[in-house]
Design a protein around this motif. Structure first.
Motif, short mmCIF file in Angstrom:
data_model
loop_
_atom_site.label_atom_id
_atom_site.label_comp_id
_atom_site.label_asym_id
_atom_site.label_seq_id
_atom_site.Cartn_x
_atom_site.Cartn_y
_atom_site.Cartn_z
N HIS A 269 12.04 24.02 23.02
CA HIS A 269 11.11 24.01 24.26
C HIS A 269 11.26 22.58 25.21
CE1 HIS A 269 8.25 25.93 26.77
NE2 HIS A 269 7.60 24.80 26.77
N VAL A 302 8.00 30.13 24.06
CA VAL A 302 6.51 29.66 24.78
C VAL A 302 6.22 28.63 24.37
CG1 VAL A 302 5.96 32.13 24.93
CG2 VAL A 302 5.10 30.77 23.12
N GLU A 323 5.16 34.66 30.55
CA GLU A 323 5.04 35.18 28.94
C GLU A 323 3.78 34.55 28.23
OE1 GLU A 323 6.17 37.57 25.78
OE2 GLU A 323 6.96 37.51 27.81
N SER A 350 1.24 35.73 21.89
CA SER A 350 2.43 35.44 22.49
C SER A 350 3.40 34.58 21.86
CB SER A 350 1.91 34.93 23.83
OG SER A 350 1.17 35.57 24.71
N ARG A 353 5.48 36.60 19.73
CA ARG A 353 6.03 37.48 20.23
C ARG A 353 7.36 37.14 21.28
NH1 ARG A 353 1.88 39.89 22.15
NH2 ARG A 353 1.72 38.62 24.08
N SER A 354 7.21 35.90 21.42
CA SER A 354 8.37 35.09 22.02
C SER A 354 9.67 34.64 21.11
CB SER A 354 7.75 33.80 22.81
OG SER A 354 7.74 32.94 21.92
N ALA A 357 13.30 35.60 22.15
CA ALA A 357 13.53 35.90 23.70
C ALA A 357 14.58 34.95 23.83
CB ALA A 357 12.36 35.81 24.26
N PHE A 360 13.25 34.41 30.12
CA PHE A 360 12.02 34.40 30.82
C PHE A 360 11.95 34.69 32.32
CE2 PHE A 360 9.32 31.96 27.74
CZ PHE A 360 9.15 32.68 26.62
#
Length: 398
Positions: A269, A302, A323, A350, A353-354, A357, A360
């Motif tokens: 990130h 996230v 998100e 979140s 859940r991310s 992924a 986004f």
């Protein structure tokens, strides 16, 4: 801006005689920043630009601010501020103050009719177009503004907004008490955007040609400092300010569209500075755009929970699906305020859940300030009262 432009009719040498075809002198005006020590432009007027015939007070919308006390994260539904009355509102006088401090004030407006002539003598403006379109007429010429545009207007630039007919113009106005420029780390020592910058000079669009408009006793609204804070004056000018036959220099309004921002991504990130686009004194402007997200095999795309102890964070959600705020009630037209002193991050669920992924599809404009933000009247008329408690789950409360 460090990028030189020239429009219309200017003399070959500055500060020398410049005459029309009948021999009459044009009036040269230098518009410059920081007391002749920074960027400037020279404008050539048909008439004396100082000739005012009257000055009366201009009563602005409520500009009062209240402390964020008790200290709370907040969610404001900006779309609730305006109903069908947008057809009779204009993009300047109908602005509703949301948050602010001595460095920056953020307002929201939905408008359908042209604004009066206006200039902000407090600082530069950066107006983000959430939806709709407009022509912005200025003393430098016209700008075409469309959805996703940042419209950058230097301090004391006389201008007016002409919304496109038949649709509301939704605008998010960031008004500085300083100048707004691209993030300094993107610039060379001479002001060129560098190779690592997420946009370049080709993405910036300046005004189209000078405007020449006749008129007498023309009204201009001026926002400026007063003894008790922000106030306004209503001038009448002997001649229309749009009488500039030519100009040149490095100070002028321009637009930049958020679609032209090339996102910086990584295996893990990336922190908010990777999303920065502009800065002013004691604040920065970032944008979160549709992008490929973290691709480390164990990445959590996230944001991590964070306590940005030196700043308040304001996020305006203007497209897609953000998100990290999923399940909080935040949606298109929402504004969140996460103050320094409160650890904030993704809503419950979140984070997990991310995982996995790859992309986004989100669009948001963020302002981080380095002095605490106070709350305008708009907050108290459209606030979500449950947002501050939205991180609480049965697991967290047991």
């Amino acid at each position: 801006m460090a990028y030189y432009r020239q429009a219309g009719d200017v003399p070959p040498k500055r500060h020398t005689q410049h005459r029309d075809r009948h021999g009459a002198l044009y009036y040269e005006e230098l518009m410059g920043e920081e007391g002749f020590a920074s960027d400037s432009s020279l404008l050539y007027h048909r008439h004396i630009p100082s000739a005012i015939t009257s000055a009366t007070p201009w009563q602005l919308h409520d500009q009062s601010l209240r402390p964020n006390h008790p200290l709370l994260p907040r969610h404001v539904r900006l779309h609730d501020l305006f109903g069908v009355q947008w057809t009779s509102s204009d993009p300047v006088t109908a602005r509703r103050l949301v948050v602010g401090n001595p460095d920056v004030r953020i307002s929201y407006v939905v408008a359908g009719r042209p604004s009066p002539l206006y200039r902000n003598a407090l600082g530069d403006e950066c107006v983000y177009i959430e939806s709709g379109a407009a022509v912005v007429e200025t003393v430098f010429g016209s700008l075409q503004a469309r959805q996703g545009d940042y419209v950058l207007i230097p301090r004391a630039t006389t201008h007016r907004w002409l919304p496109a007919p038949g649709q509301p113009l939704r605008a998010y106005a960031i008004e500085a008490a300083s100048h707004i420029l691209p993030a300094r780390r993107y610039l060379s020592k001479h002001g060129q955007l560098l190779e690592h910058a997420p946009f370049c000079e080709r993405d910036l669009r300046g005004p189209e040609g000078p405007l020449l408009t006749d008129g007498a006793d023309v009204e201009v609204l001026v926002k400026h400092r007063g003894p008790e804070g922000v106030t306004g004056t209503r001038y009448a000018y002997r001649h229309h300010p749009f009488d500039v036959v030519g100009w040149d220099g490095c100070l002028y309004p321009y637009t930049f569209n958020i679609e032209d921002f090339e996102p910086i991504t990584g295996r893990i990130h990336q922190p908010p500075p990777a999303h920065q686009v502009f800065e002013g004194e004691n604040f920065v402007i970032c944008n979160f755009v549709p992008r490929k997200v973290d691709y480390h095999p164990r990445a959590i795309p996230v944001p991590y929970y964070h306590s940005n102890v030196d700043s308040d964070e304001v996020m305006f959600y203007c497209g897609g699906d953000y998100e990290a705020r999923s399940g909080s009630g935040v949606g298109q037209g929402s504004l969140s305020l996460h103050p320094g002193g409160h650890a904030h991050g993704p809503q419950p669920g979140s984070y997990e859940r991310s995982i996995g992924a790859e992309f986004f599809n989100e669009l948001a404009v963020m302002v981080d300030t380095f002095r605490p933000l106070e709350l305008g009247a708009a907050v108290f008329s459209s606030e979500d009262p449950d947002y501050a408690w939205s991180w609480v789950t049965e697991e967290a409360s047991s």
